[in-house]
Design an enzyme around this catalytic site. Structure first.
Site, short mmCIF file in Angstrom:
data_model
loop_
_atom_site.label_atom_id
_atom_site.label_comp_id
_atom_site.label_asym_id
_atom_site.label_seq_id
_atom_site.Cartn_x
_atom_site.Cartn_y
_atom_site.Cartn_z
N GLU A 282 32.89 38.97 53.15
CA GLU A 282 34.10 38.26 53.23
C GLU A 282 34.88 38.98 54.68
OE1 GLU A 282 34.97 36.16 49.78
OE2 GLU A 282 37.64 35.29 50.84
N GLN B 241 30.05 31.78 40.57
CA GLN B 241 30.49 31.90 42.06
C GLN B 241 29.28 32.03 43.61
OE1 GLN B 241 32.19 35.25 43.94
NE2 GLN B 241 34.38 33.23 44.06
N HIS C 260 28.55 32.74 46.68
CA HIS C 260 29.03 33.13 47.66
C HIS C 260 28.77 33.04 48.90
CE1 HIS C 260 30.52 36.16 51.07
NE2 HIS C 260 31.76 36.89 50.03
N ARG D 239 35.43 30.05 48.41
CA ARG D 239 34.02 30.71 48.30
C ARG D 239 33.71 29.60 48.17
NH1 ARG D 239 33.91 36.93 46.26
NH2 ARG D 239 34.52 37.75 48.42
N LEU E 215 24.41 40.75 50.83
CA LEU E 215 25.64 40.12 50.21
C LEU E 215 26.25 40.49 52.13
CD1 LEU E 215 27.41 38.68 49.08
CD2 LEU E 215 29.25 40.47 48.96
N ARG F 258 36.95 32.87 41.19
CA ARG F 258 37.54 33.63 41.74
C ARG F 258 37.64 34.18 42.77
NH1 ARG F 258 35.66 38.81 43.69
NH2 ARG F 258 33.57 38.66 43.59
N PHE G 80 41.29 38.02 52.77
CA PHE G 80 40.52 38.25 52.30
C PHE G 80 40.92 36.05 51.58
CE2 PHE G 80 37.20 40.46 50.11
CZ PHE G 80 36.62 40.91 50.83
N HIS H 189 26.60 34.90 43.30
CA HIS H 189 27.19 36.15 43.36
C HIS H 189 28.02 36.73 42.49
CE1 HIS H 189 29.63 39.49 45.89
NE2 HIS H 189 30.72 38.71 45.39
C1 LIG Z 1 26.78 43.20 47.35
C2 LIG Z 1 28.62 42.70 46.56
C3 LIG Z 1 29.68 43.54 47.28
C4 LIG Z 1 31.11 42.57 46.24
N1 LIG Z 1 31.95 43.03 46.77
C5 LIG Z 1 33.60 43.21 46.42
C6 LIG Z 1 34.86 42.98 47.33
O1 LIG Z 1 34.88 43.42 47.79
N2 LIG Z 1 35.73 43.07 46.27
C7 LIG Z 1 35.67 42.89 44.87
O2 LIG Z 1 37.08 42.98 44.13
N3 LIG Z 1 34.60 41.85 44.20
C8 LIG Z 1 33.74 42.54 44.77
N4 LIG Z 1 31.89 42.17 44.28
C9 LIG Z 1 32.28 42.28 42.85
C10 LIG Z 1 31.75 43.07 42.18
O3 LIG Z 1 32.43 44.10 42.62
C11 LIG Z 1 31.52 43.10 40.69
O4 LIG Z 1 32.14 41.78 40.38
C12 LIG Z 1 32.22 44.42 39.58
O5 LIG Z 1 32.01 45.56 40.68
C13 LIG Z 1 31.83 44.06 38.97
O6 LIG Z 1 32.00 45.40 38.03
P1 LIG Z 1 31.77 45.38 36.60
O7 LIG Z 1 32.23 46.68 35.88
O8 LIG Z 1 32.35 45.00 35.56
O9 LIG Z 1 29.77 46.06 36.34
P2 LIG Z 1 28.78 46.59 37.39
O10 LIG Z 1 29.52 47.17 37.94
O11 LIG Z 1 27.91 46.07 37.41
O12 LIG Z 1 28.61 47.41 36.01
C14 LIG Z 1 27.77 47.42 34.88
C15 LIG Z 1 26.87 48.34 34.15
O13 LIG Z 1 26.41 48.11 32.80
C16 LIG Z 1 25.40 48.27 32.71
N5 LIG Z 1 24.35 47.28 31.60
C17 LIG Z 1 24.04 47.05 32.42
N6 LIG Z 1 23.19 46.39 31.30
C18 LIG Z 1 23.62 47.46 30.25
C19 LIG Z 1 22.69 48.19 28.50
N7 LIG Z 1 22.25 46.45 28.25
N8 LIG Z 1 22.66 49.44 28.71
C20 LIG Z 1 23.87 49.54 29.43
N9 LIG Z 1 24.30 49.17 29.94
C21 LIG Z 1 24.32 48.06 30.47
C22 LIG Z 1 24.41 48.78 34.13
O14 LIG Z 1 23.89 49.87 34.22
C23 LIG Z 1 26.00 49.08 34.94
O15 LIG Z 1 26.03 50.71 34.66
C24 LIG Z 1 31.30 42.11 45.06
C25 LIG Z 1 29.78 42.55 44.52
C26 LIG Z 1 28.60 42.30 45.08
C27 LIG Z 1 27.12 41.85 44.25
#
Ligand SMILES: Cc1cc2nc3c(=O)[nH]c(=O)nc-3n(C[C@H](O)[C@H](O)[C@H](O)COP(=O)(O)OP(=O)(O)OC[C@H]3O[C@@H](n4cnc5c(N)ncnc54)[C@H](O)[C@@H]3O)c2cc1C
Length: 602
Positions: free
Chosen positions: A253, A234, A236, A309, A250, A415, A121, A380
């Site tokens: 990568e 970021q 992407h 990126r 998306l 990142r 990656f 992203h």
């Molecule tokens: C398409 C895509 C592919 C990706 N691929 C990769 C990868 O291969 N490797 C990598 O390392 N990263 C990747 N990323 C980045 C990574 O997926 C995210 O940064 C990561 O999943 C974020 O996780 P999190 O637990 O912080 O938040 P999230 O998984 O977004 O969870 C947020 C949670 O908070 C809740 N929430 C938000 N606001 C509120 C509120 N006010 N009240 C109650 N609940 C709320 C939401 O409902 C959700 O449950 C990717 C991102 C995308 C978009």
């Protein structure tokens, strides 16, 4: 008096993505009563969309890898603005966190001798991403969710938190509503973990889902916590650009990690034209070497398509601006070409990148095993977020923790791909652990009834207002951020954006919502909009303050990196009279042993 339903827990986790679930699992295992709240259904958080994998120096595919190399890669990627202690903890603890996930049932792709397979990656010196095809996030969420449910978490699905509650300096709970009926809920808790993800919906073109409205950042800011590194958003390099209905979606990568190359309309691999000095010694000299790298040749260096990126996104933008773009305003990403190198290449691509194959086939009518894809940059990931302590993930506000994308520090100015999923595991676990400890050391705080009345009044105000529809303001805000505070920035445009955002703030105060409280998406948008506005303002203010180009921030008016900006993070917080306070927070000196690692890996 406010009308609400009351719930009481030791630890309240807001967000059920990877960070929230990992925090909840850890807190629950420590023996405290835990609730998890999510805006959507359990299993549907944004993490589920993660494709490429989890970065961890397991050294299964290349035994030269170690936490030291991972640490150096992460710091270089972040242009040394990272919280070095977080980068150290992350690099050291990620392998164990991945093995833990495996022990709980995650089925990773395997090496021929049965170990967890790792892929290349961008920005990672060695193949480092543990993955499940291109559906890694799904496996991660499934595993954490199953494990968490067995530990007895209370899960509140389709609930949204609108305010954090305080007793003096300390956070003592949260107030929100359920989407189904629009009823209000008080969640009293001794400690609160924010794990609400990112801010992508502040921009018009984004890979992020509807949930990413920066709620956690705005909640923390309003509660008095500092927001750090907000200038670093970021973009992407590879999102879908056609058809318009899927613009921004998306393209992992992993396509480039498995040999995909970027070409302009002339068929030229333009990424070889511009290799930053910081990466010159680690980048392939020619196409042949780049190909060998993607196929696991340890003596080859990575192709320039796997540079960081921020750099790849800017190179694509240059091709398009200088008239060498694809028909719909992007460039071509080609994995089909590997048919010249690999027998059965179509089967190989479908096995390695099943989601990408289906995504393009179904949404754009393109068979990626035969034709190139059209791609362009998409908003992203948010490097900035709630400023936290590296060990405990507690914010400046006692009892308020943050982990995952809504927290800042690990990634600095940029990142590396794969470092988010490992961030969620390492720091989700730490946040859950320390929140549970905090809960054990404290009694429930007092909730001020006046605060609840005020929270209820503010939440219901859109039904009383006479003004524009929230969607109209949201759309205008997204256009402003995309055009004026996007991939390339300059002072006059950002000042214009700041003024316009103040206008949107006034309009949002008066946003009008018809109908009732049950499943009213207009009402939800009106409330989310307030968060998007806070976040957009903070991004713009921080980006104006950093008068240089570094990592994800590129300024046309200050196009180079400037040494004077290398020693501090920008932190924004709410002043006593509601004004925005900005400070330059010096980065503490790095211990000699970490400095030495960076020197050795240069
Ligand atoms: C398409 C895509 C592919 C990706 N691929 C990769 C990868 O291969 N490797 C990598 O390392 N990263 C990747 N990323 C980045 C990574 O997926 C995210 O940064 C990561 O999943 C974020 O996780 P999190 O637990 O912080 O938040 P999230 O998984 O977004 O969870 C947020 C949670 O908070 C809740 N929430 C938000 N606001 C509120 C509120 N006010 N009240 C109650 N609940 C709320 C939401 O409902 C959700 O449950 C990717 C991102 C995308 C978009």
């Amino acid at each position: 008096m406010a009308e609400y339903i009351k719930h009481e827990h030791d630890v309240l986790v807001i967000g059920a993505g990877g960070a929230g679930l990992r925090a909840a699992v850890e807190a629950s295992a420590a023996g405290v009563k835990v609730a998890v709240i999510t805006k959507s259904l359990l299993g549907k958080a944004h993490t589920v969309m993660a494709e490429g994998g989890i970065a961890a120096a397991l050294a299964n595919v290349d035994d030269r890898d170690s936490w030291r190399v991972h640490f150096a890669d992460t710091m270089r990627g972040g242009q040394y603005l990272n919280n070095w202690r977080m980068a150290e903890l992350h690099a050291k603890e990620a392998p164990e966190c991945v093995r833990e996930l495996e022990a709980w049932g995650a089925l990773f792709d395997r090496t021929p001798d049965g170990r967890i397979l790792q892929r290349n990656f961008g920005g990672h010196r060695y193949p480092r991403l543990a993955h499940v095809g291109d559906r890694t996030g799904l496996e991660m969420i499934r595993t954490l969710q199953d494990h968490g449910i067995h530990l007895g978490l209370d899960v509140f699905m389709e609930y949204t938190v609108v305010t954090l509650l305080k007793d003096g300096d300390r956070v003592v709970g949260a107030f929100g509503y359920d989407r189904e009926r629009g009823r209000f809920h008080l969640f009293q808790a001794k400690a609160v973990v924010l794990a609400t993800g990112g801010i992508g919906r502040a921009y018009k073109i984004t890979s992020n889902s509807w949930e990413y409205t920066g709620d956690g950042l705005a909640l923390a800011y309003e509660a008095g916590a500092g927001l750090q590194d907000m200038e670093f958003v970021q973009f992407h390099p590879t999102g879908m650009i056609w058809p318009p209905s899927v613009c921004g979606l998306l393209v992992t990568e992993g396509v480039r990690g498995d040999g995909g190359v970027l070409r302009n309309k002339e068929g030229r691999r333009f990424m070889f034209d511009s290799i930053p000095p910081l990466y010159a010694s680690q980048t392939a000299d020619n196409e042949e070497e780049g190909w060998r790298y993607t196929q696991g040749d340890k003596n080859a260096r990575r192709p320039p398509e796997l540079l960081t990126r921020d750099h790849v996104a800017r190179c694509i933008r240059t091709e398009v601006r200088e008239g060498r773009g694809s028909p719909h305003g992007g460039v071509f990403l080609d994995i089909a070409w590997i048919k010249d190198r690999i027998p059965n290449s179509a089967e190989h691509i479908k096995k390695k990148l099943p989601s990408m194959y289906h995504q393009f086939k179904q949404l754009a009518g393109i068979d990626i095993t035969k034709e190139p894809m059209e791609v362009g940059p998409t908003t992203h990931y948010m490097m900035g977020g709630v400023r936290v302590d590296a060990e405990s993930q507690m914010s400046d506000v006692p009892g308020l923790f943050a982990a995952g994308e809504c927290a800042a520090g690990l990634h600095g100015a940029n990142r590396l791909g794969g470092n988010s999923l490992s961030d969620l595991l390492v720091f989700g676990k730490r946040a859950g652990d320390y929140a549970a400890r905090f809960a054990k050391d404290h009694l429930q705080g007092k909730v001020n009834p006046d605060e609840l009345v005020e929270a209820e009044r503010r939440a219901l105000k859109p039904f009383e207002n006479e003004g524009p529809a929230p969607y109209v303001i949201q759309y205008a805000l997204q256009e402003t951020m995309q055009d004026l505070v996007g991939i390339v920035r300059q002072e006059d445009e950002m000042l214009q954006a700041l003024n316009t955002i103040q206008e949107y703030k006034k309009q949002a105060e008066n946003a009008e919502v018809p109908g009732h409280r049950e499943y009213n998406s207009g009402w939800h948008t009106a409330l989310d909009l307030q968060n998007l506005i806070v976040v957009s303002e903070m991004i713009t203010r921080a980006a104006l303050e950093r008068k240089e180009s570094r990592g994800a921030q590129f300024r046309d008016d200050y196009p180079t990196k400037i040494d004077a900006y290398s020693g501090f993070n920008i932190v924004l917080s709410k002043g006593p009279s509601g004004d925005v306070q900005l400070r330059r927070e010096p980065i503490p000196p790095m211990p000699d042993e970490l400095k030495q690692i960076i020197q050795e890996m240069k």
